[in-house]
Write a protein that holds these residues in place. Structure first.
Motif, PDB file in Angstrom:
ATOM      1  N   ALA A 193       0.832  -1.211   0.000  1.00  0.00           N
ATOM      2  CA  ALA A 193       0.000   0.000   0.000  1.00  0.00           C
ATOM      3  C   ALA A 193       0.865   1.258   0.000  1.00  0.00           C
ATOM      4  CB  ALA A 193      -0.921  -0.006   1.215  1.00  0.00           C
ATOM      5  N   TYR A 194       1.916   1.255   0.802  1.00  0.00           N
ATOM      6  CA  TYR A 194       2.815   2.418   0.858  1.00  0.00           C
ATOM      7  C   TYR A 194       3.501   2.645  -0.489  1.00  0.00           C
ATOM      8  CZ  TYR A 194       2.350   2.255   5.964  1.00  0.00           C
ATOM      9  OH  TYR A 194       1.860   2.264   7.248  1.00  0.00           O
ATOM     10  N   LEU A 195       3.954   1.565  -1.106  1.00  0.00           N
ATOM     11  CA  LEU A 195       4.650   1.685  -2.384  1.00  0.00           C
ATOM     12  C   LEU A 195       3.703   2.138  -3.490  1.00  0.00           C
ATOM     13  CD1 LEU A 195       6.929  -1.489  -2.250  1.00  0.00           C
ATOM     14  CD2 LEU A 195       7.606   0.888  -1.897  1.00  0.00           C
ATOM     15  N   LEU A 196       2.468   1.630  -3.478  1.00  0.00           N
ATOM     16  CA  LEU A 196       1.492   2.046  -4.487  1.00  0.00           C
ATOM     17  C   LEU A 196       1.181   3.534  -4.367  1.00  0.00           C
ATOM     18  CD1 LEU A 196      -0.972  -0.989  -4.471  1.00  0.00           C
ATOM     19  CD2 LEU A 196       0.554  -0.289  -6.334  1.00  0.00           C
ATOM     20  N   ILE A 197       1.040   4.021  -3.142  1.00  0.00           N
ATOM     21  CA  ILE A 197       0.757   5.447  -2.943  1.00  0.00           C
ATOM     22  C   ILE A 197       1.967   6.282  -3.352  1.00  0.00           C
ATOM     23  CG2 ILE A 197       0.247   7.224  -1.227  1.00  0.00           C
ATOM     24  CD1 ILE A 197      -1.407   5.154   0.273  1.00  0.00           C
ATOM     25  N   THR A 198       3.164   5.808  -3.015  1.00  0.00           N
ATOM     26  CA  THR A 198       4.384   6.528  -3.427  1.00  0.00           C
ATOM     27  C   THR A 198       4.474   6.616  -4.943  1.00  0.00           C
ATOM     28  OG1 THR A 198       5.536   5.735  -1.445  1.00  0.00           O
ATOM     29  CG2 THR A 198       6.894   6.591  -3.240  1.00  0.00           C
ATOM     30  N   PHE A 204       1.215  11.477 -10.226  1.00  0.00           N
ATOM     31  CA  PHE A 204       0.462  12.727 -10.082  1.00  0.00           C
ATOM     32  C   PHE A 204       1.375  13.928 -10.342  1.00  0.00           C
ATOM     33  CE2 PHE A 204      -1.064  16.223  -7.331  1.00  0.00           C
ATOM     34  CZ  PHE A 204      -2.306  16.437  -7.936  1.00  0.00           C
ATOM     35  N   ALA A 205       2.577  13.879  -9.775  1.00  0.00           N
ATOM     36  CA  ALA A 205       3.535  14.968 -10.013  1.00  0.00           C
ATOM     37  C   ALA A 205       3.922  15.034 -11.480  1.00  0.00           C
ATOM     38  CB  ALA A 205       4.779  14.759  -9.142  1.00  0.00           C
ATOM     39  N   LEU A 206       4.060  13.878 -12.126  1.00  0.00           N
ATOM     40  CA  LEU A 206       4.389  13.838 -13.545  1.00  0.00           C
ATOM     41  C   LEU A 206       3.291  14.474 -14.395  1.00  0.00           C
ATOM     42  CD1 LEU A 206       6.272  12.792 -15.818  1.00  0.00           C
ATOM     43  CD2 LEU A 206       4.996  10.643 -15.725  1.00  0.00           C
ATOM     44  N   ALA A 207       2.047  14.335 -13.937  1.00  0.00           N
ATOM     45  CA  ALA A 207       0.915  14.848 -14.703  1.00  0.00           C
ATOM     46  C   ALA A 207       0.770  16.364 -14.599  1.00  0.00           C
ATOM     47  CB  ALA A 207      -0.375  14.173 -14.244  1.00  0.00           C
ATOM     48  N   ILE A 208       1.124  16.940 -13.449  1.00  0.00           N
ATOM     49  CA  ILE A 208       0.835  18.367 -13.248  1.00  0.00           C
ATOM     50  C   ILE A 208       2.077  19.247 -13.214  1.00  0.00           C
ATOM     51  CG2 ILE A 208      -1.271  17.809 -11.976  1.00  0.00           C
ATOM     52  CD1 ILE A 208       0.236  18.672  -9.416  1.00  0.00           C
ATOM     53  N   ALA A 209       3.211  18.729 -12.760  1.00  0.00           N
ATOM     54  CA  ALA A 209       4.383  19.580 -12.526  1.00  0.00           C
ATOM     55  C   ALA A 209       4.930  20.234 -13.792  1.00  0.00           C
ATOM     56  CB  ALA A 209       5.480  18.781 -11.815  1.00  0.00           C
ATOM     57  N   PRO A 210       5.075  19.526 -14.923  1.00  0.00           N
ATOM     58  CA  PRO A 210       5.638  20.199 -16.104  1.00  0.00           C
ATOM     59  C   PRO A 210       4.819  21.401 -16.560  1.00  0.00           C
ATOM     60  CG  PRO A 210       5.713  17.819 -16.382  1.00  0.00           C
ATOM     61  CD  PRO A 210       4.888  18.087 -15.163  1.00  0.00           C
ATOM     62  N   TRP A 211       3.504  21.280 -16.531  1.00  0.00           N
ATOM     63  CA  TRP A 211       2.659  22.400 -16.951  1.00  0.00           C
ATOM     64  C   TRP A 211       2.682  23.529 -15.928  1.00  0.00           C
ATOM     65  CZ3 TRP A 211       2.107  17.512 -18.504  1.00  0.00           C
ATOM     66  CH2 TRP A 211       1.848  17.292 -19.869  1.00  0.00           C
ATOM     67  N   ALA A 212       2.687  23.191 -14.637  1.00  0.00           N
ATOM     68  CA  ALA A 212       2.769  24.224 -13.605  1.00  0.00           C
ATOM     69  C   ALA A 212       4.105  24.957 -13.671  1.00  0.00           C
ATOM     70  CB  ALA A 212       2.570  23.597 -12.221  1.00  0.00           C
ATOM     71  N   SER A 213       5.185  24.215 -13.881  1.00  0.00           N
ATOM     72  CA  SER A 213       6.509  24.839 -13.986  1.00  0.00           C
ATOM     73  C   SER A 213       6.599  25.724 -15.221  1.00  0.00           C
ATOM     74  CB  SER A 213       7.598  23.762 -14.033  1.00  0.00           C
ATOM     75  OG  SER A 213       7.614  23.003 -12.853  1.00  0.00           O
ATOM     76  N   ALA A 214       6.034  25.251 -16.335  1.00  0.00           N
ATOM     77  CA  ALA A 214       6.065  26.045 -17.557  1.00  0.00           C
ATOM     78  C   ALA A 214       5.326  27.369 -17.370  1.00  0.00           C
ATOM     79  CB  ALA A 214       5.444  25.254 -18.714  1.00  0.00           C
ATOM     80  N   ALA A 215       4.175  27.322 -16.729  1.00  0.00           N
ATOM     81  CA  ALA A 215       3.417  28.549 -16.452  1.00  0.00           C
ATOM     82  C   ALA A 215       4.194  29.471 -15.532  1.00  0.00           C
ATOM     83  CB  ALA A 215       2.063  28.196 -15.844  1.00  0.00           C
ATOM     84  N   ALA A 216       4.848  28.920 -14.525  1.00  0.00           N
ATOM     85  CA  ALA A 216       5.633  29.736 -13.585  1.00  0.00           C
ATOM     86  C   ALA A 216       6.827  30.371 -14.289  1.00  0.00           C
ATOM     87  CB  ALA A 216       6.109  28.878 -12.420  1.00  0.00           C
TER      88      ALA A 216
END
Length: 222
Positions: A193-198, A204-216
């Motif tokens: 369970a811990y590994l699946l959440i990790t 989740f970070a892969l899905a949102i971080a590149p676009w958020a960083s690009a906007a920033a």
């Protein structure tokens, strides 16, 4: 886009190779932290074993924070970053490539040296294996979310301090579940369970971080 991704990763890895001191500084800091903690808490074997996953993950988190300023700073200083933003190439792909190169030069060495920490703390083989695996799937979060903080504070005075304040709260979930996976094995509980959440946090970070960083980055360069 795949060709752009490969070119950017190769470029950043080449720059990291030419500036080996930055990579060595991160690894050295990680090793210093995991070495000093036992000196401070004592040599009680069972205590060190129980604390080891948390110590290693905290050291990895702090080492990643130490390396975040170099993610965009050099390109910002020589004007390359502005050309990247103005180019027709998709900026999120460029950011993702830079974050991936950062992980290769920070997260991967930390994961490799975590096996040394397992020996230092006298961890059982199964606990050490889960600890290393949790770092392998969890450290991408440190680079991806760290890229958002580095982009938001780009060009600001005391940017490193501000980046830490912005990013540290976002690192808490992966710290808890990454360290919890190894802790679960130590008490004979399944770490699945811990590994699946990790892993889910990394996706989740892969899905949102590149676009958020690009906007920033676009905001920082306006």
């Amino acid at each position: 886009m795949l060709k752009l991704f490969r070119v950017m990763v190769r470029r950043d890895l080449l720059l990291a190779y030419r500036q080996k001191s930055d990579v060595l500084q991160t690894v050295f800091f990680f090793l210093v932290v995991i070495t000093l903690v036992p000196l401070g808490v004592g040599a009680e074997t069972e205590l060190l074993r129980s604390m080891a996953p948390g110590i290693v993950w905290v050291a990895a988190l702090l080492a990643a924070l130490l390396s975040l300023p170099r993610l965009f700073a050099h390109d910002f200083a020589d004007g390359t970053l502005e050309q990247m933003v103005l180019s027709p190439d998709p900026l999120p792909v460029i950011v993702l490539a830079k974050a991936f190169a950062h992980w290769l030069t920070t997260g991967v060495p930390i994961t490799v040296f975590a096996s040394l920490a397992a020996v230092m703390f006298d961890l059982k083989a199964e606990v050490a294996a889960v600890l290393v695996f949790s770092l392998l799937i969890g450290t991408p979060v440190l680079s991806l979310l760290g890229s958002v903080g580095a982009a938001l504070t780009l060009g600001l005075r005391s940017g490193g301090v501000l980046t830490s304040l912005l990013v540290l709260p976002l690192y808490i979930p992966v710290l808890i579940f990454g360290a919890g996976a190894a802790g679960a094995v130590a008490v004979a509980v399944s770490p699945a369970a811990y590994l699946l959440i990790t892993g889910a946090l990394s996706l989740f970070a892969l899905a949102i971080a590149p676009w958020a960083s690009a906007a920033a980055l676009r905001i920082a360069l306006e």
